[in-house]
Design a protein around this motif. Structure first.
Motif, PDB file in Angstrom:
ATOM      1  N   VAL A  87      18.378  84.454  30.718  1.00  0.00           N
ATOM      2  CA  VAL A  87      17.078  84.145  31.316  1.00  0.00           C
ATOM      3  C   VAL A  87      16.053  83.960  30.205  1.00  0.00           C
ATOM      4  O   VAL A  87      15.519  84.924  29.680  1.00  0.00           O
ATOM      5  CB  VAL A  87      16.604  85.259  32.268  1.00  0.00           C
ATOM      6  N   GLY A  88      15.791  82.719  29.852  1.00  0.00           N
ATOM      7  CA  GLY A  88      14.825  82.443  28.789  1.00  0.00           C
ATOM      8  C   GLY A  88      13.471  82.073  29.321  1.00  0.00           C
ATOM      9  O   GLY A  88      12.912  81.033  28.981  1.00  0.00           O
ATOM     10  N   THR A  89      12.928  82.904  30.212  1.00  0.00           N
ATOM     11  CA  THR A  89      11.636  82.583  30.814  1.00  0.00           C
ATOM     12  C   THR A  89      10.494  83.154  29.980  1.00  0.00           C
ATOM     13  O   THR A  89      10.703  83.961  29.075  1.00  0.00           O
ATOM     14  CB  THR A  89      11.512  83.169  32.222  1.00  0.00           C
ATOM     15  N   LYS A  90       9.302  82.763  30.350  1.00  0.00           N
ATOM     16  CA  LYS A  90       8.083  83.171  29.640  1.00  0.00           C
ATOM     17  C   LYS A  90       7.981  84.686  29.556  1.00  0.00           C
ATOM     18  O   LYS A  90       7.722  85.256  28.498  1.00  0.00           O
ATOM     19  CB  LYS A  90       6.894  82.586  30.394  1.00  0.00           C
ATOM     20  N   SER A  91       8.224  85.361  30.677  1.00  0.00           N
ATOM     21  CA  SER A  91       8.004  86.804  30.673  1.00  0.00           C
ATOM     22  C   SER A  91       9.051  87.513  29.819  1.00  0.00           C
ATOM     23  O   SER A  91       8.723  88.448  29.070  1.00  0.00           O
ATOM     24  CB  SER A  91       8.009  87.353  32.094  1.00  0.00           C
TER      25      SER A  91
END
Lengths: 123, 294
Positions: A87-91
């Motif tokens: 999961v390479g998301t912002k958060s």
């Protein structure tokens, strides 16, 4: 320090992910591996084994990789931690960097990228 | 759809300092006007023309794109076209960094162009025969779902087909999608995706299919259904759902959390409520995907 001297801690709850990462690094001559199956074990292994680099998954049983990073950084503020996550998301990226990770790689990881991270430690 | 979050791309390709990326990630973005940078990205303005119009907009209070038209850099139709497009989150990121003076508009245009070309997952991966089957599946989705479930599946399934091609192979045919109540698994991995609601996701197949699926996914040779095969199904599901989360964040600024994937072999995956069962047929067997929004 040569590539074969570097001690590498691989922390991931997936037995397959740990093997794939080990095999990728073994291709360039790495031979000194320590493994952990969850966040708590990753902190314990860091303390007992003092690895040169840590590859740490984020979503793991027990404490997650971000919390494990914080605890490892308390043990050694110079710890070299690379987060490896699906999961390479912002958060997640923000949490990882704020916790002290030096880099963040999104799965599936690129073999050359992983190998170059370890090779740079020998320079 | 993109395989990498733009913020991460900036960091991992050494485009921007870690500290600035952190600052960017902490910033609250609000959807609003079309970023002025977009005119540069689409090749209508040079850096100098951009700066001219931006400074005038600040001094006069006139909208940027009105000034672009006044100066003759774009006509009304061109402005209408680019301002009508839905704004992906990465465009707002790009504008933020330009406003900070981190990069020039033309430098950012190249960064964005490289990102789009390098990491976009496009439907062009589908071969012609599969296109028809995929279209049929997506049409069937609209027949059996409504509201939020429709949007969810229409976001989830195309990416799933792309990931099957990337990680397993393109020798599959989507068979059907149907509403399903209750599901009992064979060799199965499941994972919850949460936001305001929870989406249970699962991948399931028989043993021989699982062995070949895992062999293809990991590029290792498996001959029995062991813990590595279980881990392969979990990792495929986790990777796909991770990519789904990245795209929902990139395109809708929507935050999703993934639970730890787990094996759920020969188990009751869901015993109530309506889920959706998508089946795809590979040369080595049928692979089922179960989604249960609740």
């Amino acid at each position: 320090m040569t590539v074969s001297d570097i001690k590498i801690l691989i922390a991931d709850d997936s037995i397959l992910a740990r093997k794939l990462l080990k095999d990728t690094l073994a291709e360039i001559g790495c031979a000194n591996f320590v493994e952990a199956k969850n966040g708590t074990e990753s902190v314990e292994k860091y303390e007992s084994e003092s690895p040169d680099v840590v590859f740490l998954d984020i979503v793991m049983p027990g404490i997650n990789g971000v919390e494990a990073t914080r605890r490892i950084m308390e043990i050694n503020p110079d710890a070299f931690i690379v987060m490896v996550s699906s999961v390479g998301t912002k958060s997640f990226l923000q949490d990882a960097l704020e916790a002290g990770a030096k880099d963040f790689l999104q799965k599936p990881f690129n073999a050359e990228t992983i190998q170059s991270i370890v090779k740079k430690l020998c320079d | 759809m993109y395989s990498e979050f733009f913020g991460h791309y900036l960091l991992s390709h050494d485009k921007i300092d870690k500290d600035i990326v952190l600052e960017l990630l902490k910033h609250e973005f609000h959807p609003g006007q079309t970023p002025p940078f977009k005119a540069v990205y689409h090749g209508y303005l040079s850096n100098e023309e951009y700066v001219t119009c931006l400074n005038e907009a600040i001094d006069s209070g006139k909208p940027f794109y009105d000034l672009v038209i006044e100066h003759g850099y774009m006509d009304a139709e061109q402005v209408s076209e680019i301002t009508a497009e839905k704004e992906p989150v990465y465009m707002q990121f790009a504008q933020y960094l330009i406003d900070k003076g981190t990069v020039s508009p033309t430098e950012m245009s190249q960064i964005v162009a490289d990102y789009v070309s390098g990491f976009e997952l496009v439907d062009l991966d589908f071969i012609d025969e599969m296109n028809d089957a995929v279209d049929r599946i997506l049409h069937d989705v609209t027949m059996i779902t409504d509201g939020q479930d429709t949007m969810l599946l229409l976001d989830y399934y195309p990416l799933l087909f792309n990931d099957l091609i990337r990680y397993i192979g393109d020798d599959f045919t989507p068979l059907s999608v149907q509403a399903f109540t209750g599901y009992v698994s064979k060799i199965c991995a499941k994972q919850d995706i949460t936001s305001t609601n929870t989406l249970l996701t699962a991948i399931d197949m028989d043993e021989n299919t699982a062995i070949e699926f895992a062999t293809r996914f990991s590029s290792m040779e498996f001959t029995e259904c062991d813990e590595y095969v279980d881990a392969s199904l979990c990792d495929f599901l986790n990777q796909h759902n991770g990519l789904f989360a990245v795209n929902m964040a990139n395109e809708h600024d929507y935050h999703l959390s993934l639970a730890i994937p787990e094996s759920a072999n020969y188990d009751i995956v869901s015993d109530s409520g309506t889920g959706f069962l998508l089946s795809v047929s590979y040369s080595f067997g049928v692979v089922n995907f179960f989604l249960y929004p609740h």
